[in-house]
Motif scaffolding. Structure first.
Motif, PDB file in Angstrom:
ATOM      1  N   GLU A  69       0.947  -1.275  -0.075  1.00 25.90           N
ATOM      2  CA  GLU A  69      -0.190   0.035   0.039  1.00 25.90           C
ATOM      3  C   GLU A  69       0.879   1.408   0.025  1.00 25.90           C
ATOM      4  O   GLU A  69       0.474   2.302  -0.562  1.00 25.90           O
TER       5      GLU A  69
ATOM      6  N   SER B 154      -5.605  -4.363  -3.064  1.00 27.28           N
ATOM      7  CA  SER B 154      -4.967  -3.458  -2.775  1.00 27.28           C
ATOM      8  C   SER B 154      -5.771  -2.185  -3.081  1.00 27.28           C
ATOM      9  O   SER B 154      -6.492  -1.749  -4.060  1.00 27.28           O
TER      10      SER B 154
ATOM     11  N   TRP C 168      -0.894  -8.631  -6.563  1.00 26.25           N
ATOM     12  CA  TRP C 168      -1.674  -7.596  -6.001  1.00 26.25           C
ATOM     13  C   TRP C 168      -2.591  -7.133  -7.014  1.00 26.25           C
ATOM     14  O   TRP C 168      -1.842  -6.622  -8.313  1.00 26.25           O
TER      15      TRP C 168
END
Length: 340
Positions: A25, A215, A235
């Motif tokens: 992140e 994500s 991701w």
């Protein structure tokens, strides 16, 4: 395009992460600072993030240290987003510190060949330089990522509810088929749209399975490790829609009798809708549970969402509703009162 090759053993070992990857992140949010693509979905975060970085005195460190290491390009070093970060920020930064100098230098050389590494990049082979990098990463995460942890977790809970329905309807292959729009399941291969500047490549799972990590800050840019020898992780973006409320955790109970207090407060149909959403419910399922028409169920869900009690996410032709923290707290309180 990334082509991920599955065997039956890989399908059995594929899972969806229950929590965000804090270091990913960080990386994805740094990409948001470098692009106007999808800015509408992060407009509030972008304004707040710039302000917090100024207040914390982090603007220079972000500009001179982090952005050069996390370019929004075809490559950034794998060691900056270690798999251990799935266990939390502390585990992730410890993994960065434990990275061998040889690997750091090897990946910095790839960065330099790909987009150009900063002149000081080689210094990260030293432990003291990586400690300073970790200090900056922690400060950045605390300033602009951690304040959104509830919204991030809420979206992941909603995504997992959608994926769970895919598994129930069609097994793991059914879940993979519903991961679009940046991914397409063509058995036994998951085709993943990569940035245009990235050459096509194949990833053979070799019975290791795949960990899917939704994500919040990734925008239409699914990413896997560049090194195929690393544990297979993908991701991918959570879908963002304007004018929707984010949530934290879906309440884990089941739909049932909402009890008199909740019924008196919301009315029976909306109380039942709130109960149904505790395990994730489509508009049609709310309609059946409450004994109302689909249009009426949609109006009830909209009212609950506008009140901050539900969050909704589109899954193909249906919309799945789950609880926000306020909705979950209200339902728990009503359940306790009913039991007493």
């Amino acid at each position: 395009m990334l082509y991920i090759h599955f065997s039956d053993a890989d399908l059995a070992r594929t899972r969806i992460s229950a929590t965000p990857d804090p270091l990913w992140e960080v990386a994805a949010s740094l990409h948001r600072l470098q692009s106007r693509t999808g800015r509408w979905a992060y407009a509030g975060w972008y304004r707040t993030a710039r302000q917090r970085l100024r207040e914390k005195g982090l603007e220079r460190a972000v500009r001179t240290v982090l952005l050069p290491l996390y370019p929004r390009a075809a490559y950034f070093p794998d060691f900056l987003t270690p798999g251990h970060a799935a266990d939390g920020l502390d585990a992730g930064v410890e993994s960065i510190l434990a990275t061998s100098p040889q690997r750091v230098l090897r990946e910095m050389a790839i960065l330099d060949r790909t987009v150009g590494a900063p002149p000081w990049a080689g210094q990260l082979a030293r432990q003291d330089a990586r400690k300073e990098l970790v200090r900056i990463l922690r400060a950045y995460h605390e300033a602009v990522v951690d304040p959104y942890k509830e919204q991030v977790q809420a979206r992941i809970e909603a995504e997992r509810a959608v994926c769970a329905r895919g598994v129930l309807d069609g097994g793991v292959e059914g879940m993979l088929a519903g991961l679009g729009p940046m991914m397409r399941w063509r058995p036994p291969v998951l085709e993943v749209t990569y940035p245009k500047q990235t050459p096509d490549r194949d990833l053979f799972l070799n019975s290791r399975g795949l960990t899917l990590v939704p994500s919040y800050f990734n925008w239409a840019e699914p990413v896997a490790f560049a090194d195929p020898a690393l544990p297979p992780v993908l991701w991918y973006s959570l879908l963002h829609e304007p004018d929707t409320r984010d949530a934290v955790r879906a309440f884990s109970g089941g739909a049932g009798d909402p009890g008199k207090p909740l019924t008196a407060l919301l009315g029976r149909a909306r109380a039942v809708a709130l109960c149904a959403a505790s395990a994730g419910a489509t508009t049609g399922e709310i309609a059946r549970a409450a004994g109302v028409s689909a249009s009426a169920a949609s109006r009830h869900a909209t009212a609950l969402r506008d009140a901050g009690l539900l969050t909704s996410i589109r899954n193909g032709q249906t919309v799945l509703h789950t609880l926000t923290p306020v909705g979950a707290s209200m339902l728990r309180a009503a359940t306790r009162t009913a039991r007493e």
